[in-house]
Design an enzyme around this catalytic site. Structure first.
Site, PDB file in Angstrom:
ATOM      1  N   ASP A 241     -41.736 -29.230  13.889  1.00  0.00           N
ATOM      2  CA  ASP A 241     -40.624 -30.158  13.691  1.00  0.00           C
ATOM      3  C   ASP A 241     -41.134 -31.519  13.218  1.00  0.00           C
ATOM      4  O   ASP A 241     -42.330 -31.834  13.336  1.00  0.00           O
ATOM      5  CB  ASP A 241     -39.867 -30.308  15.021  1.00  0.00           C
ATOM      6  CG  ASP A 241     -38.381 -30.564  14.813  1.00  0.00           C
ATOM      7  OD1 ASP A 241     -38.002 -31.040  13.729  1.00  0.00           O
ATOM      8  OD2 ASP A 241     -37.606 -30.307  15.755  1.00  0.00           O
TER       9      ASP A 241
ATOM     10  N   ASP B 154     -29.468 -28.706  11.690  1.00  0.00           N
ATOM     11  CA  ASP B 154     -29.153 -28.710  13.121  1.00  0.00           C
ATOM     12  C   ASP B 154     -27.692 -28.351  13.350  1.00  0.00           C
ATOM     13  O   ASP B 154     -27.268 -28.145  14.482  1.00  0.00           O
ATOM     14  CB  ASP B 154     -29.434 -30.091  13.727  1.00  0.00           C
ATOM     15  CG  ASP B 154     -30.915 -30.289  14.016  1.00  0.00           C
ATOM     16  OD1 ASP B 154     -31.662 -29.295  13.986  1.00  0.00           O
ATOM     17  OD2 ASP B 154     -31.322 -31.436  14.275  1.00  0.00           O
TER      18      ASP B 154
END
Ligand code: GLA
Length: 730
Positions: free
Chosen positions: A474, A544
């Site tokens: 990430d 997301d």
């Protein structure tokens, strides 16, 4: 010599024309190259002055003699010099040139004029290298071309070399300029967005002037994706002339799309010129990222399929031998930071029963990481949450028949962490200036080799000591205050490039040392989706936002440039992200159009949810080869219809699957038949509905009928969805 025949449909006749099997032909007398793929050609040549001119990009040519030699143009006026009418393949900024240059430099004495002329060319199989040089100085550019014949793509890049005795500073280093055939009426397609709303497709006319899409954010970015498509103004999904390209770079990038006053559309792309100053010492080379370009007359759908094939064949790790993406479970939306051994094991037990193959533990397992305020940088297991370390959990997961994956965010540090307290100088910063925090975190300056080595050692230790099959990598913020105070002032801006190269280097070394390791590229959703990172990762986390209806548009935009195989897509709980609630079946069908994952809190699922999910996972395993490795046809777009339909056809054509979604019905009006594509009109197909939504009476239909008339589906509710499998009857 093997001869390939190319079929061209010209005014009703289908001609079989012999096409030289050579990807690159050179006409020595006229100094002209013709690069040919299965369906396209690209030509350039050297003018008498030594200028390298672009000559052609379009449908495949079989006769190099047809392409006129490069030639000088005349000045139109003292305001319209001939240079502005000559399509230079890779133009330096020098002389009377006012369009976007490919290369701009400043010499140590302040002299900035750069005019590049041809020196030599060298072909090796499907690769061509052309060397250009400044008309006075030993400043050299090697242009590289690789022809990917079967995927209809050409790879371009430039290596800039300083052979002088003085340092030069590069102010613009572009990978390539692409020229459309002269004319007007072109349209630009590009992807824009923001966090949780990435890859929204835009399509707009190109007029005189320049449009820039770019990232100044340090990473690829949520706001624009480094992909473009330009059509002649009339292309559609199924047909029409489309020129398209994608850049392989995960840092600051820039595309300028220009229409000159001389009716010439050109696209120049490469490293962003913003805040760019790259010193090149004597003997040094700057290699630009690869810029891939293609032409098709099969419309936007054809353009996407070329890119998908290129990615699966030549870009992603392991190429065509890469395994199908497994069904994944990720704990993030279920637990957020509250991970511990017992909780993860309980979820793993439930995930395994559904048929999940890869269990990924997300954020929260390390340091003092109980919220997003602390712990980033401290990559050792939190003993309160995992008293005996990670191995008991991994063993539990492996015993259930699943692989284990782990979330990391190696480039970042919370100020509240042991790492930051020990090395506050490791973050990018301008001394004496604020250090802007985003999500309470700062960015380690990966451009520094000591930081790079540290991060490599942390990840190498983790993957050596534990049975980790998969890392979710990430990167949760954009750059700010990109200072590198330890470097000499004139070299500090190298950070923009060196950061990315060092990131690539870490992943490359990690993968070389751990060949079974797989990596997911995530950056707060789809902030790092590009062909540069795809060389080194197996999947993208594209947003997301996991709400299924929003996702249809995000996925549509993603599919313009990237194959379904690389699109991690989860089924999550509702209401989600935007407050909308859709059925579990709908959510599964949306996610099954990529690499299926589940991110729901399985502890909350009812027996009927689990039963449905188990069936859908089983179904996914039956169709995933078709979805992940097949050809995508976008039949109906969520941008323009109240029905979205996508069809995937397996290579070889034996299987296909149709996904269809109804957004909002009105007046209980039914859905018009959905016409399929990519089938053999003369073949017959057995239709298998996953539910009762298929209204056709015949369970076997011909390709001609399926494509000519289409099939009728009973999609009558809001957020209704179904899938139909097609099996070619032998
Ligand atoms: C980012 C990712 C999410 C999740 C969180 C964890 O937002 O995109 O999927 O991993 O970080 O903090």
């Amino acid at each position: 010599m093997r001869r390939i025949f190319l079929c061209l449909a010209i005014t009703g006749f289908t001609l079989a024309l012999p096409l030289s099997a050579q990807s690159i032909q050179f006409d020595q007398a006229r100094k002209l190259w013709l690069l040919t793929t299965a369906h396209s050609s690209y030509a350039m040549g050297v003018a008498p002055s030594g200028q390298l001119q672009h000559l052609y990009w379009g449908p495949a040519l079989w006769r190099i003699a047809d392409v006129p030699a490069a030639s000088p143009r005349a000045d139109v006026s003292s305001f319209d010099p001939h240079e502005m009418l000559e399509n230079e393949e890779y133009a330096g900024w020098g002389g009377p040139r006012y369009y976007e240059p490919a290369l701009k430099i400043t010499r140590a004495d302040g002299n900035r004029d750069l005019v590049l002329h041809y020196v030599s060319g060298n072909t090796d199989g499907n690769k061509l290298r052309v060397v250009l040089k400044d008309i006075r100085d030993e400043i050299e550019v090697t242009l590289s071309y690789t022809v990917y014949r079967e995927t209809d793509m050409i790879e371009r890049s430039a290596a800039i070399r300083n052979r002088t005795k003085q340092q030069i500073t590069i102010e613009s280093a572009q990978s390539a300029t692409w020229y459309m055939p002269p004319g007007i009426g072109y349209r630009l397609s590009y992807l824009s967005g923001r966090w949780a709303a990435e890859t929204q497709l835009n399509r707009e006319p190109i007029h005189e002037g320049m449009k820039v899409i770019e990232s100044r954010l340090g990473h690829t970015g949520h706001n624009f994706n480094p992909w473009f498509a330009i059509d002649d103004g009339s292309a559609e999904e199924t047909h029409g002339r489309v020129w398209f390209g994608a850049l392989a770079w995960s840092g600051n990038w820039r595309f300028s799309i220009e229409q000159t006053p001389y009716r010439q559309v050109r696209v120049t792309g490469g490293l962003n010129t913003f805040d760019f100053a790259y010193p090149l010492r004597p003997g040094e080379i700057l290699q630009t990222p690869e810029f891939y370009g293609g032409f098709t007359d099969s419309g936007f759908g054809g353009a996407s399929r070329c890119l998908h094939d290129l990615e699966r064949t030549h870009i992603a790790p392991h190429g065509l031998s890469a395994r199908l993406r497994p069904v994944l479970y990720n704990s993030w939306e279920a637990t957020e930071f509250n991970v511990d051994q017992q909780g993860q094991e309980t979820l793993a037990d439930k995930a395994a029963k559904l048929g999940v193959e890869l269990f990924v533990m997300d954020d929260g397992w390390f340091g003092e990481r109980n919220t997003d305020k602390a712990g980033l940088g401290d990559w050792f297991v939190n003993k309160k949450k995992f008293p005996n370390g990670l191995d008991p959990l991994i063993e539990h997961i492996n015993k259930l028949g699943m692989d284990f994956g782990l979330w990391v965010e190696p480039e970042m540090v919370n100020p509240d962490s042991q790492l930051y307290r020990a090395h506050p100088d490791w973050v990018m910063n301008f001394p004496g200036r604020p250090r802007s925090e985003l999500r309470n975190q700062l960015i380690l300056n990966l451009a520094r080799d000591d930081v790079k080595e540290y991060i490599f050692s942390v990840l190498d230790r983790l993957t050596t000591e534990h049975k980790i099959r998969y890392l979710k990598w990430d990167m949760n913020r954009t750059f700010s205050e990109p200072g590198w105070p330890e470097e000499k002032p004139e070299a500090q801006r190298e950070l923009w490039v060196r950061y990315v190269l060092n990131l690539y280097d870490i992943i490359d070394r990690l993968r070389a040392k751990h060949p079974n390791l797989e990596i997911e590229s995530c950056s707060g959703g789809g902030g790092r989706v590009d062909l540069g990172i795809l060389r080194r990762v197996d999947e993208f986390w594209i947003s997301d936002n996991t709400e299924a209806y929003d996702r249809l548009k995000i996925q549509e935009g993603f599919s313009e440039a990237y194959a379904a195989k690389f699109m991690s897509a989860w089924v999550t709980d509702v209401p989600n992200t935007n407050g909308r609630t859709t059925s579990l079946k709908y959510r599964f069908l949306v996610a099954m159009q990529g690499a299926l994952g589940i991110g729901a809190n399985l502890n909350k699922w009812l027996t009927e949810d689990t039963e449905l999910a188990t069936k859908m996972v089983t179904l996914d395993k039956r169709i995933r080869n078709t979805v992940q490795n097949g050809d995508l046809y976008r039949l109906l777009s969520p941008r323009t219809n109240d029905v979205t339909a996508n069809q995937y056809v397996a290579k070889g054509g034996k299987e296909a699957v149709l996904f269809a979604f109804r957004h909002a019905q009105q007046y209980k009006t039914g859905v018009a038949p959905i016409r399929l594509e990519g089938l053999d009109p003369r073949a017959t197909y057995r239709l298998e509905s996953i539910d009762r939504a298929l209204l056709e009476k015949n369970s076997v239909l011909s390709g001609a009928y399926l494509m000519g008339n289409g099939i009728s589906l009973d999609l009558i509710d809001d957020y209704d969805g179904t899938a139909v499998l097609l099996h070619r009857v032998e």
